[in-house]
Scaffold this active site. Structure first.
Site, PDB file in Angstrom:
ATOM      1  N   ASP A   1       1.282  -8.828  -0.917  1.00 23.35           N
ATOM      2  CA  ASP A   1      -0.099  -8.356  -0.902  1.00 23.35           C
ATOM      3  C   ASP A   1      -0.213  -7.044  -1.673  1.00 23.35           C
ATOM      4  O   ASP A   1       0.565  -6.116  -1.449  1.00 23.35           O
ATOM      5  CB  ASP A   1      -0.558  -8.147   0.542  1.00 23.35           C
ATOM      6  CG  ASP A   1      -2.004  -7.709   0.632  1.00 23.35           C
ATOM      7  OD1 ASP A   1      -2.880  -8.576   0.729  1.00 23.35           O
ATOM      8  OD2 ASP A   1      -2.267  -6.477   0.591  1.00 23.35           O
TER       9      ASP A   1
ATOM     10  N   GLN B   1      -9.049  -9.727   5.952  1.00 23.14           N
ATOM     11  CA  GLN B   1      -7.921  -8.813   6.162  1.00 23.14           C
ATOM     12  C   GLN B   1      -8.440  -7.522   6.788  1.00 23.14           C
ATOM     13  O   GLN B   1      -9.329  -6.867   6.242  1.00 23.14           O
ATOM     14  CB  GLN B   1      -7.214  -8.507   4.838  1.00 23.14           C
ATOM     15  CG  GLN B   1      -5.970  -7.656   5.022  1.00 23.14           C
ATOM     16  CD  GLN B   1      -5.238  -7.381   3.727  1.00 23.14           C
ATOM     17  OE1 GLN B   1      -4.894  -6.234   3.425  1.00 23.14           O
ATOM     18  NE2 GLN B   1      -4.986  -8.420   2.938  1.00 23.14           N
TER      19      GLN B   1
ATOM     20  N   PRO C   1       0.100  -3.297  10.378  1.00 19.26           N
ATOM     21  CA  PRO C   1       0.408  -3.999  11.624  1.00 19.26           C
ATOM     22  C   PRO C   1       1.312  -3.212  12.567  1.00 19.26           C
ATOM     23  O   PRO C   1       1.532  -3.648  13.698  1.00 19.26           O
ATOM     24  CB  PRO C   1       1.100  -5.275  11.128  1.00 19.26           C
ATOM     25  CG  PRO C   1       1.738  -4.875   9.837  1.00 19.26           C
ATOM     26  CD  PRO C   1       0.761  -3.922   9.213  1.00 19.26           C
TER      27      PRO C   1
ATOM     28  N   TRP D   1       0.831  -1.190   0.000  1.00 19.10           N
ATOM     29  CA  TRP D   1       0.000   0.000   0.000  1.00 19.10           C
ATOM     30  C   TRP D   1       0.878   1.257   0.000  1.00 19.10           C
ATOM     31  O   TRP D   1       1.883   1.320   0.703  1.00 19.10           O
ATOM     32  CB  TRP D   1      -0.914  -0.006   1.232  1.00 19.10           C
ATOM     33  CG  TRP D   1      -1.845   1.170   1.310  1.00 19.10           C
ATOM     34  CD1 TRP D   1      -2.556   1.725   0.299  1.00 19.10           C
ATOM     35  CD2 TRP D   1      -2.169   1.920   2.483  1.00 19.10           C
ATOM     36  NE1 TRP D   1      -3.317   2.774   0.760  1.00 19.10           N
ATOM     37  CE2 TRP D   1      -3.100   2.916   2.105  1.00 19.10           C
ATOM     38  CE3 TRP D   1      -1.775   1.839   3.824  1.00 19.10           C
ATOM     39  CZ2 TRP D   1      -3.642   3.831   3.006  1.00 19.10           C
ATOM     40  CZ3 TRP D   1      -2.320   2.739   4.723  1.00 19.10           C
ATOM     41  CH2 TRP D   1      -3.229   3.723   4.318  1.00 19.10           C
TER      42      TRP D   1
ATOM     43  N   SER E   1     -12.117  -8.364   3.114  1.00 21.65           N
ATOM     44  CA  SER E   1     -11.320  -7.405   3.868  1.00 21.65           C
ATOM     45  C   SER E   1     -12.251  -6.382   4.494  1.00 21.65           C
ATOM     46  O   SER E   1     -13.196  -5.920   3.853  1.00 21.65           O
ATOM     47  CB  SER E   1     -10.312  -6.715   2.943  1.00 21.65           C
ATOM     48  OG  SER E   1      -9.458  -5.849   3.662  1.00 21.65           O
ATOM     49  N   ASN E   2     -11.986  -6.072   5.749  1.00 24.13           N
ATOM     50  CA  ASN E   2     -12.774  -5.075   6.474  1.00 24.13           C
ATOM     51  C   ASN E   2     -14.213  -5.526   6.700  1.00 24.13           C
ATOM     52  O   ASN E   2     -15.124  -4.701   6.784  1.00 24.13           O
ATOM     53  CB  ASN E   2     -12.740  -3.729   5.738  1.00 24.13           C
ATOM     54  CG  ASN E   2     -11.333  -3.207   5.559  1.00 24.13           C
ATOM     55  OD1 ASN E   2     -10.634  -2.960   6.542  1.00 24.13           O
ATOM     56  ND2 ASN E   2     -10.903  -3.063   4.314  1.00 24.13           N
TER      57      ASN E   2
ATOM     58  N   TYR F   1      -4.240   0.178  -4.954  1.00 24.60           N
ATOM     59  CA  TYR F   1      -2.864   0.597  -4.692  1.00 24.60           C
ATOM     60  C   TYR F   1      -2.166   1.100  -5.954  1.00 24.60           C
ATOM     61  O   TYR F   1      -1.049   1.615  -5.879  1.00 24.60           O
ATOM     62  CB  TYR F   1      -2.047  -0.559  -4.103  1.00 24.60           C
ATOM     63  CG  TYR F   1      -2.560  -1.128  -2.810  1.00 24.60           C
ATOM     64  CD1 TYR F   1      -3.587  -0.523  -2.085  1.00 24.60           C
ATOM     65  CD2 TYR F   1      -2.015  -2.313  -2.304  1.00 24.60           C
ATOM     66  CE1 TYR F   1      -4.048  -1.078  -0.900  1.00 24.60           C
ATOM     67  CE2 TYR F   1      -2.476  -2.868  -1.124  1.00 24.60           C
ATOM     68  CZ  TYR F   1      -3.493  -2.255  -0.430  1.00 24.60           C
ATOM     69  OH  TYR F   1      -3.942  -2.815   0.733  1.00 24.60           O
TER      70      TYR F   1
END
Length: 273
Positions: free
Chosen positions: A48, A159, A187, A24, A137-138, A53
């Protein structure tokens, strides 16, 4: 959890290593390609990316440039929330220049997301052999359960943002009960955790970096981390977290950090976050 390995073991074919390279905000094509190449040749086997992105092609170039066989690389990408109509999902799987995507996520349950229209497209891609696994994701637990009702394929991963300032206890418990892999983006809390005194004390105790401590804590929680890094030094520092073993006192101290600080929360995020 199903399909996960650590770098302490040789990953089984197609397995998801518990540390990956996040990409990202790595939008410069040359930099992104070089970061991916360097990470893979350093030992990473999980990359990833996402349509949002703006670097999927560069990620594919980095995989091709690395002296690592493609079949050893676990490649994950995401379909943007505005591209979740059936035909848009099908088209989205063609941008990386690879024959197979190991894991394709729905990036957000918003915008064009409609379980009855979106999810059959993921089943179709799996049936065609274009993707090997379906992820989200989310997603909240309720949204995951709804997706599982519609999908024919098993749901492999969710994710979400996770770090010592956003511990995601509910999602971790849900994932453990449902045999669902949890993958942590941001993270390191977009750098916020790097100034934490508790993490700094633990890092000094182990002669490690604070980033390594945060990543090792996630691994102890059975969560895959995908820290973004562009410089070889940061890529290497994050990779060294796989050899850091935290003890019970370390884990308890991090668990006791009394701070919640979510970094990513767009206006259209799930209301129950």
């Amino acid at each position: 959890m199903t399909g996960q390995t650590t770098h302490d073991d040789v990953p089984a074919a197609g397995a998801m290593p518990m540390l990956g390279l996040g990409t990202w905000q790595n939008e410069d094509p040359e930099q992104c390609t070089e970061s991916v190449r360097a990470a893979l040749e350093m030992g990473y086997r999980h990359v990833d990316t996402a349509k949002a992105y703006h670097n999927e092609s560069a990620v594919g170039d980095g995989i091709a440039a690395a002296a690592v066989p493609r079949e050893e690389v676990f490649l994950a990408t995401k379909v943007w929330a505005g591209d979740l109509a059936y035909e848009d999902v099908i088209e989205s799987a063609e941008r990386l220049g690879v024959e197979t995507i190991d894991l394709l996520y729905i990036h957000w349950p918003s915008h064009a997301y409609d379980p009855e229209e979106t999810l059959p497209a993921f089943d179709e891609l799996l049936d065609r052999g274009v993707i090997d696994r379906v992820g989200v994701s989310n997603f909240t637990p309720e949204q995951i359960e709804r997706a599982q009702e519609v999908l024919d394929a098993p749901l492999f991963a969710n994710q979400v943002e996770m770090h010592p300032y956003l511990k995601q206890e509910e999602l971790r418990a849900f994932a453990a009960e449902d045999d669902l892999n949890l993958v942590a983006y941001s993270p390191l809390g977009r750098g916020t955790v790097l100034d934490d005194d508790t993490l700094a004390e633990i890092a000094a105790k182990h002669d490690a970096s604070v980033a390594q401590v945060s990543l090792a804590w996630l691994r102890e929680k059975d969560v895959t981390a995908i820290p973004k890094a562009t410089s070889e030094a940061h890529i290497q520092d994050n990779f060294e977290s796989v050899s850091l073993d935290l003890d019970d006192a370390d884990i308890a101290a991090i668990d006791a950090i009394d701070r919640t600080d979510r970094q990513i929360h767009p206006d259209w995020a799930p209301d129950s976050w």
